[in-house]
Scaffold this active site. Structure first.
Site, mmCIF file in Angstrom:
data_model
loop_
_atom_site.group_PDB
_atom_site.id
_atom_site.type_symbol
_atom_site.label_atom_id
_atom_site.label_comp_id
_atom_site.label_asym_id
_atom_site.label_seq_id
_atom_site.Cartn_x
_atom_site.Cartn_y
_atom_site.Cartn_z
ATOM 1 N N ASP A 1 13.869 2.616 11.020
ATOM 2 C CA ASP A 1 12.836 1.864 11.724
ATOM 3 C C ASP A 1 11.925 2.873 12.424
ATOM 4 O OD1 ASP A 1 11.331 0.458 13.607
ATOM 5 O OD2 ASP A 1 12.934 -0.981 14.027
ATOM 6 N N TYR A 5 -2.327 -6.536 16.765
ATOM 7 C CA TYR A 5 -2.514 -5.713 15.565
ATOM 8 C C TYR A 5 -3.792 -4.871 15.702
ATOM 9 C CZ TYR A 5 -3.257 -4.569 10.624
ATOM 10 O OH TYR A 5 -3.463 -3.909 9.445
ATOM 11 N N THR A 62 -1.277 -8.053 -0.312
ATOM 12 C CA THR A 62 0.048 -7.419 -0.255
ATOM 13 C C THR A 62 0.992 -8.384 0.464
ATOM 14 O OG1 THR A 62 -0.257 -6.422 1.912
ATOM 15 C CG2 THR A 62 -1.012 -5.111 0.025
ATOM 16 N N LYS A 108 4.997 13.048 15.670
ATOM 17 C CA LYS A 108 5.596 14.005 16.620
ATOM 18 C C LYS A 108 6.721 14.799 15.952
ATOM 19 C CE LYS A 108 8.778 13.511 20.596
ATOM 20 N NZ LYS A 108 8.454 14.453 21.662
ATOM 21 N N LYS A 161 -4.229 -0.789 15.925
ATOM 22 C CA LYS A 161 -4.959 0.024 14.949
ATOM 23 C C LYS A 161 -6.082 0.839 15.611
ATOM 24 C CE LYS A 161 -2.508 -1.148 11.318
ATOM 25 N NZ LYS A 161 -1.653 -0.189 10.612
ATOM 26 N N ILE A 207 0.839 -1.206 0.000
ATOM 27 C CA ILE A 207 0.000 0.000 0.000
ATOM 28 C C ILE A 207 0.875 1.259 0.000
ATOM 29 C CG2 ILE A 207 -1.636 1.316 1.434
ATOM 30 C CD1 ILE A 207 -2.884 -1.454 2.228
ATOM 31 N N ASN A 237 2.452 4.786 7.185
ATOM 32 C CA ASN A 237 1.930 3.561 6.564
ATOM 33 C C ASN A 237 2.622 2.294 7.071
ATOM 34 O OD1 ASN A 237 0.754 1.939 4.117
ATOM 35 N ND2 ASN A 237 2.974 1.678 4.019
HETATM 36 N N1 LIG Z 1 -3.012 -5.388 3.296
HETATM 37 C C1 LIG Z 1 -4.108 -5.221 4.007
HETATM 38 O O1 LIG Z 1 -5.099 -5.922 3.817
HETATM 39 C C2 LIG Z 1 -4.189 -4.148 5.063
HETATM 40 C C3 LIG Z 1 -5.405 -3.954 5.720
HETATM 41 C C4 LIG Z 1 -5.516 -2.963 6.685
HETATM 42 C C5 LIG Z 1 -4.414 -2.175 6.977
HETATM 43 N N2 LIG Z 1 -3.233 -2.383 6.328
HETATM 44 C C6 LIG Z 1 -2.106 -1.541 6.719
HETATM 45 O O2 LIG Z 1 -1.493 -0.978 5.577
HETATM 46 C C7 LIG Z 1 -0.138 -0.689 5.880
HETATM 47 C C8 LIG Z 1 0.746 -1.245 4.758
HETATM 48 O O3 LIG Z 1 0.624 -2.645 4.755
HETATM 49 P P1 LIG Z 1 0.746 -3.534 3.429
HETATM 50 O O4 LIG Z 1 -0.459 -4.361 3.372
HETATM 51 O O5 LIG Z 1 1.115 -2.699 2.289
HETATM 52 O O6 LIG Z 1 1.939 -4.510 3.865
HETATM 53 P P2 LIG Z 1 3.432 -4.660 3.305
HETATM 54 O O7 LIG Z 1 4.056 -5.686 4.177
HETATM 55 O O8 LIG Z 1 3.409 -4.877 1.842
HETATM 56 O O9 LIG Z 1 4.082 -3.221 3.582
HETATM 57 C C9 LIG Z 1 4.528 -2.796 4.844
HETATM 58 C C10 LIG Z 1 5.900 -2.160 4.670
HETATM 59 O O10 LIG Z 1 6.305 -1.613 5.943
HETATM 60 C C11 LIG Z 1 7.672 -1.883 6.123
HETATM 61 N N3 LIG Z 1 7.996 -1.872 7.554
HETATM 62 C C12 LIG Z 1 7.691 -2.817 8.466
HETATM 63 N N4 LIG Z 1 8.154 -2.459 9.668
HETATM 64 C C13 LIG Z 1 8.757 -1.246 9.513
HETATM 65 C C14 LIG Z 1 9.438 -0.365 10.390
HETATM 66 N N5 LIG Z 1 9.574 -0.665 11.697
HETATM 67 N N6 LIG Z 1 9.942 0.792 9.894
HETATM 68 C C15 LIG Z 1 9.805 1.097 8.559
HETATM 69 N N7 LIG Z 1 9.193 0.283 7.686
HETATM 70 C C16 LIG Z 1 8.667 -0.868 8.155
HETATM 71 C C17 LIG Z 1 7.867 -3.267 5.504
HETATM 72 O O11 LIG Z 1 9.230 -3.533 5.221
HETATM 73 C C18 LIG Z 1 6.984 -3.172 4.265
HETATM 74 O O12 LIG Z 1 7.690 -2.694 3.146
HETATM 75 C C19 LIG Z 1 0.144 -1.310 7.240
HETATM 76 O O13 LIG Z 1 0.068 -0.313 8.232
HETATM 77 C C20 LIG Z 1 -1.003 -2.296 7.402
HETATM 78 O O14 LIG Z 1 -1.303 -2.561 8.747
HETATM 79 C C21 LIG Z 1 -3.084 -3.348 5.382
#
Ligand SMILES: NC(=O)c1ccc[n+]([C@@H]2O[C@H](COP(=O)([O-])OP(=O)(O)OC[C@H]3O[C@@H](n4cnc5c(N)ncnc54)[C@H](O)[C@@H]3O)[C@@H](O)[C@H]2O)c1
Length: 276
Positions: A81, A180, A214, A142, A184, A36, A108
């Site tokens: 991080d 999780y 994803t 922040k 959220k 995302i 994100n």
């Molecule tokens: N995919 C879904 O269905 C879904 C649903 C609801 C919410 N989300 C939220 O969307 C956001 C993106 O998720 P996604 O589905 O694209 O997953 P994803 O795993 O493809 O992307 C998450 C990215 O965050 C990076 N990351 C993880 N920990 C980190 C840290 N400590 N510092 C910096 N980067 C870090 C990862 O390396 C990865 O590239 C997340 O917050 C997730 O909770 C996703």
């Protein structure tokens, strides 16, 4: 510039609008090395923004930066991080040293954690999820907001915009990923608190995705469908799983002047699963 020709009441008027809604903006998207975050970064670049790509995964971040540059926008990668204060503080300093301002922050970066029920949850997994999703959102907001509040308004009424990635699991609890889900709910609380504390100069809104294929689901529809069974999730009214690209237009709206009068909101983009 373009033209629209309706006033929603059957009348016709012509109003100019910018096809580059995010033209000239500088946006930092955390966790944008995949999924995302990458889709949001690419969409922002297409709408005119230059992007700071943050991730712990350098390879993924570099690939996103390459995609942004291919569109003709500037990109800078910062490996950091989001759960670690010193790394976040240094990241924001680097943004201001190199770019002079930050217009949009998208929190994100997020992880799902292991599929434990809470009585089996380990301290290590709990801390990892809360540190990344909740503490990470607080830390980035922040340090970014401290600098945003000091900068001049450049694109209208606001000094900056913050967009958090929450989840429908932050609206109604999801079993088996309790840490999780709790994180959220917390992200939505942070959205409301920061909206109040940073008003009127910075808006803070959240996106609540549903079920999108994803890396969080190992990029597998099967894993996602099995997870939905475990979570006892309701049906998706739109009749299909989501993609990362389904989320990006909402993130672009929330980053643009089109949403300037909105703050403290958490919007579902889930194909019709969660109604609140
Ligand atoms: N995919 C879904 O269905 C879904 C649903 C609801 C919410 N989300 C939220 O969307 C956001 C993106 O998720 P996604 O589905 O694209 O997953 P994803 O795993 O493809 O992307 C998450 C990215 O965050 C990076 N990351 C993880 N920990 C980190 C840290 N400590 N510092 C910096 N980067 C870090 C990862 O390396 C990865 O590239 C997340 O917050 C997730 O909770 C996703």
């Amino acid at each position: 510039m373009g033209l629209i020709d309706t006033d929603n009441r059957g009348g016709i008027f012509l109003k100019e609008f910018s096809e580059q809604r995010l033209g000239g903006r500088i946006a930092l998207v955390t966790g944008s090395g995949s999924g995302i975050g990458r889709a949001i970064s690419v969409r922002y670049a297409k709408e005119g923004a230059n992007i700071i790509v943050n991730d712990i995964n350098l390879e993924g971040a570099n690939e996103t930066a390459r995609m942004i540059e291919e569109i003709g926008r500037r990109a800078m990668v910062i490996q950091a991080d989001v759960g670690k204060l010193a790394e976040v503080e240094a990241m924001i300093e680097k943004v201001y040293n190199e770019w002079g301002r930050l217009d949009i922050l998208v929190n994100n970066a997020g992880i799902s954690g292991m599929p434990y029920i809470l009585i089996e949850q380990t301290e290590e997994d709990w801390d990892r999820v809360i540190n990344t999703n909740l503490k990470g959102t607080w830390l980035c907001s922040k340090f970014a907001a401290i600098r945003m509040l000091e900068q001049e308004k450049k694109f209208g009424e606001l000094k900056g915009k913050i967009i958090n990635t929450a989840s429908i699991s932050g609206k109604t609890a999801t079993a088996h990923i309790g840490a999780y889900s709790a994180s959220k709910f917390g992200v939505i609380a942070l959205t409301q608190i920061f909206a109040k504390e940073l008003a009127p100069d910075i808006t803070v809104n959240a996106i609540c995705p549903g079920f999108h294929v994803t890396a969080i689901y190992l990029n597998s529809e099967e894993v996602l469908i099995e997870s939905m069974k475990t979570f006892k999730s309701p049906e998706i009214l739109r009749g299909r799983l989501g993609t990362a690209d389904d989320v990006a237009p909402l993130a672009a709206f929330l980053a643009s002047n089109d949403s300037d009068y909105m703050t403290g909101q958490a919007i579902n983009i889930d194909g019709g699963v969660e109604f609140h």
